[in-house]
Design a protein around this motif. Structure first.
Motif, PDB file in Angstrom:
ATOM      1  N   ALA A  77      40.181  35.046  58.998  1.00 22.47           N
ATOM      2  CA  ALA A  77      41.744  35.505  60.068  1.00 22.47           C
ATOM      3  C   ALA A  77      41.125  36.431  60.091  1.00 22.47           C
ATOM      4  O   ALA A  77      40.241  37.234  59.787  1.00 22.47           O
ATOM      5  CB  ALA A  77      42.752  34.838  59.517  1.00 22.47           C
ATOM      6  N   ALA A  78      42.605  37.534  59.715  1.00 24.39           N
ATOM      7  CA  ALA A  78      42.229  39.052  59.800  1.00 24.39           C
ATOM      8  C   ALA A  78      41.800  40.080  58.211  1.00 24.39           C
ATOM      9  O   ALA A  78      42.190  39.332  57.604  1.00 24.39           O
ATOM     10  CB  ALA A  78      44.090  39.474  60.335  1.00 24.39           C
ATOM     11  N   ASP A  79      40.835  40.845  58.696  1.00 25.62           N
ATOM     12  CA  ASP A  79      40.046  41.201  57.922  1.00 25.62           C
ATOM     13  C   ASP A  79      41.467  41.704  56.720  1.00 25.62           C
ATOM     14  O   ASP A  79      42.571  42.157  57.166  1.00 25.62           O
ATOM     15  CB  ASP A  79      39.245  42.223  57.902  1.00 25.62           C
ATOM     16  CG  ASP A  79      38.736  42.534  59.285  1.00 25.62           C
ATOM     17  OD1 ASP A  79      37.068  41.792  59.206  1.00 25.62           O
ATOM     18  OD2 ASP A  79      39.426  41.618  60.783  1.00 25.62           O
ATOM     19  N   ALA A  80      40.424  41.920  55.233  1.00 20.35           N
ATOM     20  CA  ALA A  80      41.576  43.020  54.246  1.00 20.35           C
ATOM     21  C   ALA A  80      42.104  43.881  55.272  1.00 20.35           C
ATOM     22  O   ALA A  80      43.423  44.448  54.938  1.00 20.35           O
ATOM     23  CB  ALA A  80      41.437  42.548  53.006  1.00 20.35           C
ATOM     24  N   ILE A  81      41.454  44.270  55.571  1.00 23.38           N
ATOM     25  CA  ILE A  81      41.369  46.535  55.744  1.00 23.38           C
ATOM     26  C   ILE A  81      40.830  46.199  57.112  1.00 23.38           C
ATOM     27  O   ILE A  81      40.233  46.043  57.937  1.00 23.38           O
ATOM     28  CB  ILE A  81      40.325  46.743  54.782  1.00 23.38           C
ATOM     29  CG1 ILE A  81      40.815  46.985  53.443  1.00 23.38           C
ATOM     30  CG2 ILE A  81      40.171  48.755  55.395  1.00 23.38           C
ATOM     31  CD1 ILE A  81      40.007  47.747  52.622  1.00 23.38           C
ATOM     32  N   SER A  82      41.898  47.068  58.211  1.00 26.86           N
ATOM     33  CA  SER A  82      42.461  46.608  59.449  1.00 26.86           C
ATOM     34  C   SER A  82      40.635  47.808  60.170  1.00 26.86           C
ATOM     35  O   SER A  82      40.295  48.634  59.227  1.00 26.86           O
ATOM     36  CB  SER A  82      43.070  47.240  60.444  1.00 26.86           C
ATOM     37  OG  SER A  82      43.275  48.613  60.251  1.00 26.86           O
ATOM     38  N   TRP A  83      40.247  47.544  61.521  1.00 24.03           N
ATOM     39  CA  TRP A  83      39.373  48.634  61.551  1.00 24.03           C
ATOM     40  C   TRP A  83      39.619  49.813  61.702  1.00 24.03           C
ATOM     41  O   TRP A  83      39.032  51.311  62.146  1.00 24.03           O
ATOM     42  CB  TRP A  83      38.247  48.200  62.905  1.00 24.03           C
ATOM     43  CG  TRP A  83      38.209  46.695  62.934  1.00 24.03           C
ATOM     44  CD1 TRP A  83      38.428  45.130  62.649  1.00 24.03           C
ATOM     45  CD2 TRP A  83      36.514  46.679  62.185  1.00 24.03           C
ATOM     46  NE1 TRP A  83      36.660  44.450  62.512  1.00 24.03           N
ATOM     47  CE2 TRP A  83      35.952  45.902  61.249  1.00 24.03           C
ATOM     48  CE3 TRP A  83      35.670  47.870  61.261  1.00 24.03           C
ATOM     49  CZ2 TRP A  83      34.998  45.612  60.952  1.00 24.03           C
ATOM     50  CZ3 TRP A  83      33.961  47.387  61.074  1.00 24.03           C
ATOM     51  CH2 TRP A  83      34.170  46.363  60.687  1.00 24.03           C
ATOM     52  N   CYS A 128      43.045  40.639  68.094  1.00 28.74           N
ATOM     53  CA  CYS A 128      45.178  41.777  67.545  1.00 28.74           C
ATOM     54  C   CYS A 128      44.171  42.740  67.172  1.00 28.74           C
ATOM     55  O   CYS A 128      45.135  43.403  67.674  1.00 28.74           O
ATOM     56  CB  CYS A 128      44.926  40.760  66.026  1.00 28.74           C
ATOM     57  SG  CYS A 128      44.068  40.963  64.964  1.00 28.74           S
ATOM     58  N   ASP A 129      43.191  42.605  66.330  1.00 26.95           N
ATOM     59  CA  ASP A 129      42.950  43.949  66.326  1.00 26.95           C
ATOM     60  C   ASP A 129      42.136  45.139  67.349  1.00 26.95           C
ATOM     61  O   ASP A 129      42.175  46.439  67.678  1.00 26.95           O
ATOM     62  CB  ASP A 129      41.490  44.522  64.936  1.00 26.95           C
ATOM     63  CG  ASP A 129      42.315  44.162  63.874  1.00 26.95           C
ATOM     64  OD1 ASP A 129      43.048  44.075  63.732  1.00 26.95           O
ATOM     65  OD2 ASP A 129      41.307  43.396  62.643  1.00 26.95           O
ATOM     66  N   LEU A 130      41.502  44.639  68.892  1.00 30.93           N
ATOM     67  CA  LEU A 130      41.040  45.012  69.546  1.00 30.93           C
ATOM     68  C   LEU A 130      42.308  45.920  70.693  1.00 30.93           C
ATOM     69  O   LEU A 130      42.492  46.521  70.631  1.00 30.93           O
ATOM     70  CB  LEU A 130      40.335  43.962  71.296  1.00 30.93           C
ATOM     71  CG  LEU A 130      39.058  44.048  70.448  1.00 30.93           C
ATOM     72  CD1 LEU A 130      38.707  43.062  72.022  1.00 30.93           C
ATOM     73  CD2 LEU A 130      37.994  45.115  70.441  1.00 30.93           C
ATOM     74  N   HIS A 131      43.070  44.875  70.278  1.00 30.41           N
ATOM     75  CA  HIS A 131      44.371  45.489  70.757  1.00 30.41           C
ATOM     76  C   HIS A 131      44.884  46.742  69.812  1.00 30.41           C
ATOM     77  O   HIS A 131      45.830  47.412  70.406  1.00 30.41           O
ATOM     78  CB  HIS A 131      45.948  43.958  71.052  1.00 30.41           C
ATOM     79  CG  HIS A 131      46.031  43.587  71.744  1.00 30.41           C
ATOM     80  ND1 HIS A 131      46.370  43.545  73.291  1.00 30.41           N
ATOM     81  CD2 HIS A 131      45.215  41.867  71.913  1.00 30.41           C
ATOM     82  CE1 HIS A 131      46.189  42.913  74.217  1.00 30.41           C
ATOM     83  NE2 HIS A 131      45.580  41.845  73.279  1.00 30.41           N
ATOM     84  N   ALA A 132      44.904  46.726  68.815  1.00 34.31           N
ATOM     85  CA  ALA A 132      45.249  47.864  68.075  1.00 34.31           C
ATOM     86  C   ALA A 132      44.446  49.046  68.536  1.00 34.31           C
ATOM     87  O   ALA A 132      44.909  50.000  68.838  1.00 34.31           O
ATOM     88  CB  ALA A 132      44.898  47.711  67.008  1.00 34.31           C
ATOM     89  N   VAL A 133      42.847  48.767  68.809  1.00 32.52           N
ATOM     90  CA  VAL A 133      42.713  49.721  69.324  1.00 32.52           C
ATOM     91  C   VAL A 133      43.176  50.738  70.447  1.00 32.52           C
ATOM     92  O   VAL A 133      42.879  51.376  70.564  1.00 32.52           O
ATOM     93  CB  VAL A 133      40.702  49.474  69.177  1.00 32.52           C
ATOM     94  CG1 VAL A 133      40.300  50.575  70.471  1.00 32.52           C
ATOM     95  CG2 VAL A 133      40.374  49.095  67.768  1.00 32.52           C
ATOM     96  N   ALA A 134      43.033  49.044  71.345  1.00 39.02           N
ATOM     97  CA  ALA A 134      43.963  50.164  72.690  1.00 39.02           C
ATOM     98  C   ALA A 134      45.320  50.825  72.712  1.00 39.02           C
ATOM     99  O   ALA A 134      45.140  51.628  73.324  1.00 39.02           O
ATOM    100  CB  ALA A 134      44.194  48.751  73.511  1.00 39.02           C
ATOM    101  N   CYS A 351      48.652  40.818  63.307  1.00 40.67           N
ATOM    102  CA  CYS A 351      47.722  40.873  63.310  1.00 40.67           C
ATOM    103  C   CYS A 351      48.191  39.673  61.410  1.00 40.67           C
ATOM    104  O   CYS A 351      47.468  39.339  60.837  1.00 40.67           O
ATOM    105  CB  CYS A 351      46.989  41.864  62.816  1.00 40.67           C
ATOM    106  SG  CYS A 351      47.988  42.887  61.596  1.00 40.67           S
ATOM    107  N   GLY A 352      49.381  40.407  61.552  1.00 39.88           N
ATOM    108  CA  GLY A 352      49.813  39.702  59.950  1.00 39.88           C
ATOM    109  C   GLY A 352      49.964  40.690  58.356  1.00 39.88           C
ATOM    110  O   GLY A 352      50.389  39.804  56.978  1.00 39.88           O
TER     111      GLY A 352
END
Lengths: 395, 267
Positions: A77-83, A128-134, A351-352
């Motif tokens: 699922a979500a990587d432990a550390i985000s991009w 989820c992380d793409l939305h975070a980048v946006a 992302c949780g």
């Protein structure tokens, strides 16, 4: 994305060809790797660097890698550390200065993070992380004075998203409308298929994504593969570990600024700041000035900061938010409510990570649900702590 | 700057009850020591030199805690002869490991350890310097961090606030890109309640934090203890993890007292 005709199929050799092509184009190719018992961003030169056969089990306060019974490369699922750690690194030199005979000189800081120099190609970034980048694009770039350091790393980043096939117990992207499949904001979108053949259904989301696909030895996707990819996403959609009802959430949180639940969560909250560090959208930083003993050179660093420290809200004479209660309320209310006023979207992408990486497992979806189940609107509208619009406003 | 400050500020380093490790941190600043000596006049530092320049001193670094009546009187003299007084290390800022006596009977300790206990004249408690005199800045750690010490001295020389934050170890651990040892491995760690400064040294090597830098600015030790017990730590060990180098720091002392020790009682 909806253009079914454009979907192509890549096999493992095709995925390797993609990595090779991006590297040959001058990108620093990054993707999920296994380190320290977790899936984290790392350098990728071959598909063997990816977490083949690894999944994860995530619950509030707990993360464990687990062996899958298949060869999935993106079965976590979500990587432990985000991009965020790559595009908006935790420590960054803004500038350095040197005393000269007739004054001083200033040199701009280097822009690279710990995983190499831009431009980056990021393989496996989740919806989820793409939305975070946006969100970071909006917060850091689309303002009167864009963050040039972020913009320099972001400008040429080549983003390859992979649909989530195995969400964890802390995922709630469906509630936040951010996943499990990306609809925009990527150059290429992959869905991993683990049928008789190990293939990746690939679609382009940009012109340069299309160009890259055309240069790979791909074949058009079969109808069955397109259907199978949709099924992967539908299955993930049904298997969210958490849900959050976001109906009128702004009003809910604004009206309940004095709800007793804030005291309850404060009794559990460590005020350690982990949630803000792992959040892919939290963008608060502070500045550190380093000087040599002689005072002839100086460096100005930007470092991740957290609204859970007392220094964060320190103004002359003391901290504005001295209690853990006020800090948790500020963080959650900003993330889910005032972020909407400030930037036009929620600050949460579901992302949780704030659940998983909270050492005591505080669950933001549970906190919202508790207030929603028993609302206690403040009788008289009391102004809640305001957040300045510009940077430093809290992320 | 040179016109304003015709002479270099004088630096004095004082020792109270301690192991000398924090003073050694200053001596270990090998690359910076010459530059430091060029910026400050090292006027009193018996660990390094017998040469003594008479006080008063512009900056005093004080290592160690107060454990004797003599030291309680001496710290008053140190304060009186120091323009700025900075305490360094867990002993000076919290009482150190020797503050374990605060929770026990020091006469009993003395009788067990020394052949002639009557030769030993000591106080019943080990207390931080701040319990005796006003302190301008407290630098945490057991031992202190070399870079933070240089930063504090530089800040003093340059007349600015030291860049030393009181956030949790978790913040610097995450900045460093570590994977949380508690969440991902189930390793007990005091990072969430511990003052930053070490650079998250132990978690960077897959160990839990031992709390060497004492309590962070905001702590919820009770909540963390609940988690430690969930992870399988016996109550007596919860008691012990808060009874180390910063045992007498109020937040850690209070938490240790909430958990029974191996001996049975809360103390």
């Amino acid at each position: 994305m909806t253009d079914v005709e454009s979907a192509v199929a890549l096999d493992l050799a095709g995925l390797q060809a993609l990595v090779d092509l991006l590297a040959a184009e001058g990108y620093t190719v990054l993707g999920p790797t296994v380190r320290a018992g977790a899936v984290v961003p790392g350098r990728v030169t071959t598909v063997d660097d990816l977490p083949r056969g690894w999944g994860d089990t995530q619950e509030p306060g707990s993360y464990r890698l687990r062996r899958r019974d298949d060869e999935a490369l993106f079965g976590y699922a979500a990587d432990a550390i985000s991009w965020k750690s790559v595009l908006f690194p935790s420590r960054e030199l803004m500038w350095s200065g040197t005393r000269t005979a007739d004054g001083f000189s200033i040199t701009a800081g280097e822009g690279s993070g710990g995983l190499g120099d831009p431009p980056y190609a990021i393989l496996g970034i989740r919806a989820c992380d793409l939305h975070a980048v946006a969100i970071h694009d909006r917060v850091l770039q689309e303002r009167a004075l864009p963050d040039v350091h972020y913009a320099a790393r972001r400008k040429d980043a080549f983003l390859v998203t992979v649909s989530c096939s195995d969400p964890s117990g802390t995922c709630f992207c469906v509630s936040m409308g951010t996943g499990p499949r990306a609809e925009s904001g990527f150059d290429l979108a992959l869905t991993e298929l683990l049928g008789d053949e190990h293939t990746f259904l690939a679609r382009a989301g940009s012109e340069r994504g299309r160009t890259v696909l055309d240069r790979l030895g791909s074949r058009p996707a079969a109808d069955g593969e397109v259907v199978a990819a949709d099924e992967v996403v539908e299955r993930s959609t049904r298997r969210m570990g958490r849900t959050m009802d976001t109906t009128d959430i702004r009003t809910l949180l604004y009206d309940n600024a004095d709800h007793p639940r804030w005291d309850d969560v404060a009794s559990r909250c460590l005020s350690c700041g982990n949630c803000t560090m792992v959040c892919p959208t939290c963008f608060c930083t502070s500045a550190e000035d380093h000087t040599s003993l002689a005072g002839d050179t100086a460096e100005h660093w930007r470092v991740w900061d957290s609204c859970f420290t007392s220094d964060f809200s320190y103004l002359h004479g003391g901290s504005v938010r001295s209690s853990t209660k006020s800090r948790y309320r500020q963080w959650m209310t900003h993330k889910l409510a005032s972020w909407i006023d400030q930037f036009g979207t929620s600050g949460c992408v579901g992302c949780g990570r704030c659940l998983t990486w909270c050492p005591v497992g505080i669950d933001i979806t549970e906190e919202v649900a508790a207030i929603r189940a028993d609302p206690r609107p403040t009788a008289e509208q009391t102004p809640i702590e305001q957040t300045p619009i510009e940077q430093g406003g809290g992320g | 700057m040179t016109t304003v400050e015709a002479r270099r500020p004088t630096l004095a380093v004082w020792k109270f009850a301690s192991c000398d490790g924090c003073q050694l941190t200053l001596l270990n600043c090998e690359d910076e020591l010459l530059e430091l000596a060029g910026r400050v006049d090292i006027a009193y530092f018996p660990e390094a030199t017998r040469a003594v320049v008479e006080g008063p001193y512009d900056l005093s670094l004080v290592e160690g805690s107060v454990t004797t009546a003599g030291d309680a009187a001496r710290i008053q003299q140190v304060r009186a002869s120091s323009r700025r007084l900075v305490t360094i290390g867990a002993c000076a800022t919290a009482g150190g490991i020797q503050a374990l006596r605060n929770f026990a009977d020091v006469a009993e300790f003395r009788a067990v350890v020394y052949a002639r206990p009557e030769y030993v004249d000591t106080l019943a408690t080990s207390t931080p310097i701040s319990a005796h005199v006003p302190v301008d800045f407290e630098l945490r750690g057991c031992p202190i961090d070399r870079a933070q010490l240089l930063e504090v001295i530089a800040a003093f020389v340059q007349r600015r606030r030291p860049r030393v934050t009181a956030e949790s170890v978790c913040v610097e651990c995450k900045r460093r890109g570590n994977v949380c040892v508690t969440v991902a491995h189930g390793t007990p760690c005091l990072g969430p309640v511990t003052h930053a400064g070490c650079g998250a040294l132990c978690p960077s090597y897959d160990r839990g934090c031992y709390g060497c830098f004492g309590p962070a600015d905001t702590t919820n030790t009770g909540s963390l203890s609940g988690r430690l017990v969930e992870l399988g730590m016996p109550e007596r060990d919860v008691h012990r993890v808060f009874r180390t180098f910063n045992a007498a720091a109020p937040a850690f002392a209070a938490e240790s007292e909430r958990h029974p020790s191996a001996a049975g009682g809360a103390r």
